[in-house]
Design an enzyme around this catalytic site. Structure first.
Site, PDB file in Angstrom:
ATOM      1  N   HIS A   1       0.847  -1.199   0.000  1.00 39.88           N
ATOM      2  CA  HIS A   1       0.000   0.000   0.000  1.00 39.88           C
ATOM      3  C   HIS A   1       0.872   1.235   0.000  1.00 39.88           C
ATOM      4  O   HIS A   1       1.983   1.233   0.531  1.00 39.88           O
ATOM      5  CB  HIS A   1      -0.950   0.013   1.201  1.00 39.88           C
ATOM      6  CG  HIS A   1      -0.290  -0.206   2.528  1.00 39.88           C
ATOM      7  ND1 HIS A   1       0.082  -1.449   2.959  1.00 39.88           N
ATOM      8  CD2 HIS A   1       0.074   0.656   3.512  1.00 39.88           C
ATOM      9  CE1 HIS A   1       0.646  -1.350   4.158  1.00 39.88           C
ATOM     10  NE2 HIS A   1       0.662  -0.072   4.511  1.00 39.88           N
TER      11      HIS A   1
ATOM     12  N   HIS B   1       0.708   5.259   1.105  1.00 38.08           N
ATOM     13  CA  HIS B   1      -0.014   6.296   1.841  1.00 38.08           C
ATOM     14  C   HIS B   1       0.161   7.593   1.070  1.00 38.08           C
ATOM     15  O   HIS B   1       1.295   8.033   0.862  1.00 38.08           O
ATOM     16  CB  HIS B   1       0.600   6.530   3.221  1.00 38.08           C
ATOM     17  CG  HIS B   1       0.601   5.343   4.147  1.00 38.08           C
ATOM     18  ND1 HIS B   1      -0.274   5.221   5.200  1.00 38.08           N
ATOM     19  CD2 HIS B   1       1.386   4.232   4.190  1.00 38.08           C
ATOM     20  CE1 HIS B   1      -0.026   4.102   5.856  1.00 38.08           C
ATOM     21  NE2 HIS B   1       0.988   3.480   5.271  1.00 38.08           N
TER      22      HIS B   1
HETATM   23  P1  5GP Z   1       1.446   0.482   7.425  1.00 46.44           P
HETATM   24  O1  5GP Z   1       1.973   0.757   8.795  1.00 46.44           O
HETATM   25  O2  5GP Z   1       1.306  -1.005   7.164  1.00 46.44           O
HETATM   26  O3  5GP Z   1       2.217   1.193   6.356  1.00 46.44           O
HETATM   27  O4  5GP Z   1       0.022   1.141   7.385  1.00 46.44           O
HETATM   28  C1  5GP Z   1      -1.183   0.459   7.532  1.00 46.44           C
HETATM   29  C2  5GP Z   1      -2.289   1.495   7.550  1.00 46.44           C
HETATM   30  O5  5GP Z   1      -3.523   0.826   7.425  1.00 46.44           O
HETATM   31  C3  5GP Z   1      -2.355   2.315   8.845  1.00 46.44           C
HETATM   32  O6  5GP Z   1      -2.202   3.693   8.529  1.00 46.44           O
HETATM   33  C4  5GP Z   1      -3.746   2.000   9.406  1.00 46.44           C
HETATM   34  O7  5GP Z   1      -4.365   3.120   9.993  1.00 46.44           O
HETATM   35  C5  5GP Z   1      -4.494   1.503   8.177  1.00 46.44           C
HETATM   36  N1  5GP Z   1      -5.537   0.535   8.472  1.00 46.44           N
HETATM   37  C6  5GP Z   1      -5.429  -0.558   9.271  1.00 46.44           C
HETATM   38  N2  5GP Z   1      -6.587  -1.239   9.308  1.00 46.44           N
HETATM   39  C7  5GP Z   1      -7.452  -0.561   8.498  1.00 46.44           C
HETATM   40  C8  5GP Z   1      -8.813  -0.779   8.141  1.00 46.44           C
HETATM   41  O8  5GP Z   1      -9.471  -1.719   8.544  1.00 46.44           O
HETATM   42  N3  5GP Z   1      -9.371   0.119   7.279  1.00 46.44           N
HETATM   43  C9  5GP Z   1      -8.665   1.192   6.797  1.00 46.44           C
HETATM   44  N4  5GP Z   1      -9.314   2.008   5.972  1.00 46.44           N
HETATM   45  N5  5GP Z   1      -7.382   1.418   7.123  1.00 46.44           N
HETATM   46  C10 5GP Z   1      -6.784   0.562   7.973  1.00 46.44           C
END
Ligand code: 5GP
Length: 122
Positions: A107, A109
């Site tokens: 993903h 951001h």
């Molecule tokens: P990472 O730390 O893996 O780069 O970011 C994961 C992101 O996914 C976090 O910013 C978190 O807030 C988001 N996230 C986690 N669970 C969910 C969810 O169920 N729905 C949405 N829309 N975002 C999520």
């Protein structure tokens, strides 16, 4: 890591399947974009491929040309949709342990709508 290690139970896999709801802001054949559940900026959109890629290295190595083009098209769509052309934004993809990746599905951001601050505070 590669697609063979992909964990089908991750939260984004469930969003792609429609098992868990998300606020979708853009979608095409290969990509889905939705609002982060705990936004760190006024605009905080997650941009993800629909196919099973764990992280950016997996995607770079194993995705096809159409998928790669679709991701870049999605970046552009989100920038336009949220009026970020002039003000700017930050695009981040956390990967693995050192990158503090929490969800093991690639993903990006996209963060904007205010000054996002320094890239890293040391
Ligand atoms: P990472 O730390 O893996 O780069 O970011 C994961 C992101 O996914 C976090 O910013 C978190 O807030 C988001 N996230 C986690 N669970 C969910 C969810 O169920 N729905 C949405 N829309 N975002 C999520």
């Amino acid at each position: 890591m590669n697609s063979r290690n992909y964990d089908d139970s991750n939260i984004f896999a469930k969003i792609i399947k429609g098992d868990i709801k998300a606020e979708i802001v853009y979608e095409n054949d290969n990509v889905i974009c939705f609002k982060d559940i705990s936004p760190r900026a006024p605009v905080h959109i997650l941009i993800i491929p629909k196919n099973k890629y764990i992280d950016l290295n997996d995607f770079s190595s194993n995705s096809n040309t159409e998928e790669k083009i679709s991701i870049f098209q999605a970046f552009s769509k989100i920038v336009k949709k949220f009026n970020l052309e002039k003000s700017g934004y930050r695009l981040i993809s956390n990967s693995g342990k050192d990158g503090r990746q929490e969800v093991p599905h690639l993903h990006f951001h996209m963060l904007g709508g205010k000054d996002i601050g320094k890239m890293l505070s040391l």
